[in-house]
Design an enzyme around this catalytic site. Structure first.
Site, PDB file in Angstrom:
ATOM      1  N   HIS A  24      92.165  31.516   7.942  1.00 38.70           N
ATOM      2  CA  HIS A  24      91.230  31.545   6.815  1.00 38.70           C
ATOM      3  C   HIS A  24      90.931  32.997   6.445  1.00 38.70           C
ATOM      4  O   HIS A  24      89.936  33.576   6.894  1.00 38.70           O
ATOM      5  CB  HIS A  24      89.929  30.831   7.188  1.00 38.70           C
ATOM      6  CG  HIS A  24      90.103  29.394   7.585  1.00 38.70           C
ATOM      7  ND1 HIS A  24      90.673  29.021   8.784  1.00 38.70           N
ATOM      8  CD2 HIS A  24      89.781  28.254   6.939  1.00 38.70           C
ATOM      9  CE1 HIS A  24      90.686  27.701   8.862  1.00 38.70           C
ATOM     10  NE2 HIS A  24      90.158  27.209   7.761  1.00 38.70           N
ATOM     11  N   GLY A 111      83.247  26.113  15.882  1.00 37.97           N
ATOM     12  CA  GLY A 111      84.133  25.406  14.976  1.00 37.97           C
ATOM     13  C   GLY A 111      83.360  24.514  14.022  1.00 37.97           C
ATOM     14  O   GLY A 111      83.521  24.605  12.799  1.00 37.97           O
ATOM     15  N   VAL A 181      82.431  29.946  -3.140  1.00 34.94           N
ATOM     16  CA  VAL A 181      83.693  29.216  -3.023  1.00 34.94           C
ATOM     17  C   VAL A 181      83.770  28.596  -1.634  1.00 34.94           C
ATOM     18  O   VAL A 181      83.360  29.204  -0.650  1.00 34.94           O
ATOM     19  CB  VAL A 181      84.902  30.157  -3.239  1.00 34.94           C
ATOM     20  CG1 VAL A 181      86.196  29.461  -2.866  1.00 34.94           C
ATOM     21  CG2 VAL A 181      84.957  30.633  -4.679  1.00 34.94           C
ATOM     22  N   HIS A 254      90.679  30.411   1.002  1.00 35.97           N
ATOM     23  CA  HIS A 254      89.753  30.022   2.059  1.00 35.97           C
ATOM     24  C   HIS A 254      90.499  29.581   3.313  1.00 35.97           C
ATOM     25  O   HIS A 254      90.189  30.034   4.415  1.00 35.97           O
ATOM     26  CB  HIS A 254      88.841  28.895   1.562  1.00 35.97           C
ATOM     27  CG  HIS A 254      87.826  28.444   2.574  1.00 35.97           C
ATOM     28  ND1 HIS A 254      88.154  27.744   3.710  1.00 35.97           N
ATOM     29  CD2 HIS A 254      86.482  28.596   2.621  1.00 35.97           C
ATOM     30  CE1 HIS A 254      87.059  27.481   4.411  1.00 35.97           C
ATOM     31  NE2 HIS A 254      86.029  27.992   3.764  1.00 35.97           N
ATOM     32  N   GLU A 402      67.229  15.033  15.953  1.00 36.66           N
ATOM     33  CA  GLU A 402      68.049  14.911  17.151  1.00 36.66           C
ATOM     34  C   GLU A 402      69.216  15.896  17.186  1.00 36.66           C
ATOM     35  O   GLU A 402      69.468  16.535  18.216  1.00 36.66           O
ATOM     36  CB  GLU A 402      68.581  13.476  17.288  1.00 36.66           C
ATOM     37  CG  GLU A 402      67.525  12.433  17.550  1.00 36.66           C
ATOM     38  CD  GLU A 402      66.927  11.849  16.280  1.00 36.66           C
ATOM     39  OE1 GLU A 402      66.145  10.885  16.375  1.00 36.66           O
ATOM     40  OE2 GLU A 402      67.252  12.361  15.181  1.00 36.66           O
ATOM     41  N   HIS A 464      67.871  -0.382  17.475  1.00 36.96           N
ATOM     42  CA  HIS A 464      67.424   0.412  18.606  1.00 36.96           C
ATOM     43  C   HIS A 464      68.103   0.013  19.913  1.00 36.96           C
ATOM     44  O   HIS A 464      67.948   0.705  20.922  1.00 36.96           O
ATOM     45  CB  HIS A 464      65.906   0.282  18.775  1.00 36.96           C
ATOM     46  CG  HIS A 464      65.113   1.081  17.792  1.00 36.96           C
ATOM     47  ND1 HIS A 464      65.360   1.062  16.443  1.00 36.96           N
ATOM     48  CD2 HIS A 464      64.064   1.926  17.960  1.00 36.96           C
ATOM     49  CE1 HIS A 464      64.501   1.846  15.831  1.00 36.96           C
ATOM     50  NE2 HIS A 464      63.702   2.395  16.722  1.00 36.96           N
TER      51      HIS A 464
END
Length: 655
Positions: A24, A111, A181, A254, A402, A464
């Site tokens: 990149h 990453g 971009v 990119h 979370e 749940h």
């Protein structure tokens, strides 16, 4: 600054991505001005020790720009040119995205976009807490982040940023390379956010600059350092692939290397030798390293002060010992549990957590707004909430966040000096799954506590009730999934988790009460849990049935045996499959011997993983459908999790 520095870095970026035919370059080139100024003129580090405790932390949250970071680490002396040339190749120290435990000078594996910024919040929180505990002469450093559009589009970054603003993390400085971009096209197609308004609204200082103007960059960093009560967002307005001959602003740069022709033309434009790859003249490196003698003296003075302080300040010496203590050497005193009583394993965890308040000063963490349910309320009320006014608080009030909670805990672990834990319901582990994966990938011994671990929580209903979650967590490499059978096993599992050096743990706990394994009857529990699985109740000779169980189903298995007195049954408690698989074959065979007529397993979750122990024809009492809203005892009857039903199934298989 040598005027060629930024151009040389851009040349290395272009050459390495071209040689790998992968990478990149565009974003790395647009961020190069800021990164070069930061590393050359501001970043505090020890040239001889990339792990120096009081170094500034730099997190490349835009991990796809890794060649920018590798180029700077080469100039700093941490990476050889050979490693730069081996970008993205097998066995190199320069993988496609930076990995902290592999490459010297890399602070976090970034990453997945957004998580770098969130981990940096954890690092900054750790720095603030340890500065209050150890003193600013020992812990006083900045956490810098370089982030991209993609980072800000991930909700985990915003969730963590709200906490950074709330906590007043004034030594957190985030640079946003706003080049308009992203990989698939212009950001205007997917985002209309005014990040200045958003971040000012969550208590950040925001500074807009031209991200290619070095004087504006210097002023912005200095202004950010002067703001001690708020984190700072520097929005650098830049151009994708800045400096390229004909591709500036092109989103195609990119994620794709520039062509050889484009690279040659760009090098000509930048004043670099067109035919020379990996050009890095000595004078550029020398200029970049101009501050290193002063940085080395600073680090040595710090070490001298540390030694003097340890020698003359007993309270500090004790605090420093806790900060640097090996986790494998930790020992604990756990509360006693009445064998005549039932305890939910979440209740046992709460009692153990309270016992750790004094025993384990580096322990910090909190719940995702479930303090009473997760049994962290007393911990919170005793140790206090961490914030700008009370930096010594050890409870982190995460709110309903979370995913940010998990990533922040990873950042705390990455910083070092503290032991972080998180807590929520097991079903919500899905929200934070990638943070748990990053705990495992980065070898961070974070403790993730999950209560309400099965359909037994009852009336709350299927949203749940965890069905697939334990099995799903077991798929993550380098992760211990611990599902204790009772209060005694809970303490043993917690001790295992807290003593890990490079492995995170998930502690899966019940809401319903479970019988306590009387130590007088079952003295083998603690040693057995340490091996992942063990013989809990045995028979004479070769068993007819070997019955494996975890968590709440261990007591179910013991009750089932009472209904099958004519059969020889061995009950195996297996609170941690991963630990059991680490044992040698002799031990595993001693626990699960050959020759039984039937191998069976019981767990209130997905059944598929148990075939490795019971075989294709074995019996598995599990659940492969979503739950229902009803009292727990009704659900147990409906789903067959009763001693009578399990006994019936065993007899039917033995016919």
């Amino acid at each position: 600054m040598n005027p060629m520095l930024v151009n040389v870095v851009k040349g290395l970026i272009m050459d390495a991505t071209r040689a790998a035919n992968s990478g990149h370059p565009g974003g790395a080139m647009s961020s190069a001005d800021y990164a070069c100024v930061l590393f050359r003129d501001f970043l505090k580090y020890d040239p001889s020790d990339p792990k120096w405790f009081d170094r500034d932390r730099f997190v490349l949250s835009a991990g796809h720009e890794s060649m920018l970071l590798y180029s700077l680490l080469h100039l700093a002396g941490f990476l050889s040119m050979d490693e730069i040339k081996r970008f993205r190749q097998w066995g190199s120290l320069t993988p496609g995205h930076p990995e902290h435990d592999l490459t010297p000078g890399v602070e976090a594996t970034t990453g997945p976009l957004g998580q770098g910024l969130a981990m940096a919040v954890g690092m900054a929180a750790a720095e603030a807490h340890l500065r209050a505990r150890l003193g600013a002469d020992v812990c006083d450093h900045y956490t810098y982040v370089l982030a991209s559009d993609g980072d800000f589009q991930e909700g985990v970054a915003y969730g963590a940023a709200t906490l950074a603003g709330l906590w007043g993390l004034g030594k957190l400085i985030v640079y946003y390379d706003s080049n308009k971009v992203q990989l698939a096209g212009p950001t205007s197609r997917v985002d209309c956010t005014d990040y200045r308004k958003i971040y000012e609204g969550i208590c950040w200082q925001v500074i807009d600059i031209d991200g290619h103007d070095h004087e504006q960059i210097r002023r912005a960093i200095a202004e950010a350092q002067q703001e001690t009560g708020r984190p700072t967002l520097i929005i650098g307005h830049t151009v994708m692939a800045k400096g390229s001959a004909s591709r500036e602003g092109d989103f195609g740069t990119h994620g794709e290397p520039l062509s050889p022709e484009e690279i040659a033309a760009t090098k000509k434009r930048l004043g670099l030798p067109e035919a020379e790859a990996f050009y890095c003249p000595a004078e550029v490196g020398g200029d970049f390293r101009g501050r290193q003698p002063a940085l080395s003296r600073l680090a040595e003075a710090w070490r001298g002060n540390l030694a003097d302080k340890k020698a003359h300040n007993a309270e500090f010496a004790a605090a420093w010992e806790w900060t640097t203590k090996d986790r494998g050497a930790l020992t604990f005193e756990w509360p006693a549990f009445d064998p005549a009583k039932k305890y939910a394993t979440r209740q046992a965890w709460g009692a153990c957590l309270n016992a750790l308040i004094e025993q384990l000063p580096p322990l910090v963490g909190g719940s995702a707004d479930l303090d009473p349910s997760n049994q962290t309320a007393k911990f919170r009320d005793t140790v206090g909430n961490f914030n700008a006014d009370t930096p010594l608080g050890r409870n982190l009030a995460f709110g309903v966040r979370e995913f940010p909670m998990g990533a922040i805990a990873n950042g705390i672990a990455l910083h070092g000096g503290l032991i972080p834990f998180t807590a929520t319901f097991l079903t919500f582990s899905d929200y934070m799954r990638n943070a748990v994966r990053m705990s495992a990938l980065q070898k961070l011994p974070v403790l993730h506590v999950y209560t309400h671990d099965s359909f037994h929580l009852g009336e709350d209903g299927p949203t749940h009730q965890s069905i697939e979650h334990v099995a799903s967590l077991r798929l993550i490499p380098n992760l211990l999934v611990l599902r204790p059978a009772d209060a005694i096993e809970t303490a043993a599992c917690l001790e295992i988790a807290l003593r890990q050096e490079e492995t995170p743990s998930c502690l899966c706990l019940t809401r319903q009460g479970l019988p306590t394994l009387d130590p007088a009857v079952f003295p083998q529990v603690a040693a057995g849990v340490a091996r992942g699985g063990y013989v809990l109740a045995d028979c004479e000779g070769t068993p007819d049935v070997v019955l494996l169980a975890t968590g709440s189903e261990v007591s179910l298995a013991l009750d089932t045996v009472k209904l099958l007195k004519d059969l020889k049954i061995r009950v195996v408690s297996m609170p941690c499959v991963e630990l059991f698989e680490m044992q040698d074959e002799a031990y595993k065979t001693s626990v699960i011997p050959e020759g039984a007529r039937l191998y069976a397993a019981a767990e209130a979750g997905r059944p598929e993983g148990w075939h490795r122990y019971v075989g294709r024809k074995g019996l598995i009492l599990g659940i492969d459908h979503f739950g229902h809203s009803a009292p727990a005892n009704v659900l147990a009857e409906e789903y067959g999790f009763t001693p009578e039903n399990l006994a019936r199934l065993i007899r039917e298989r033995l016919v």
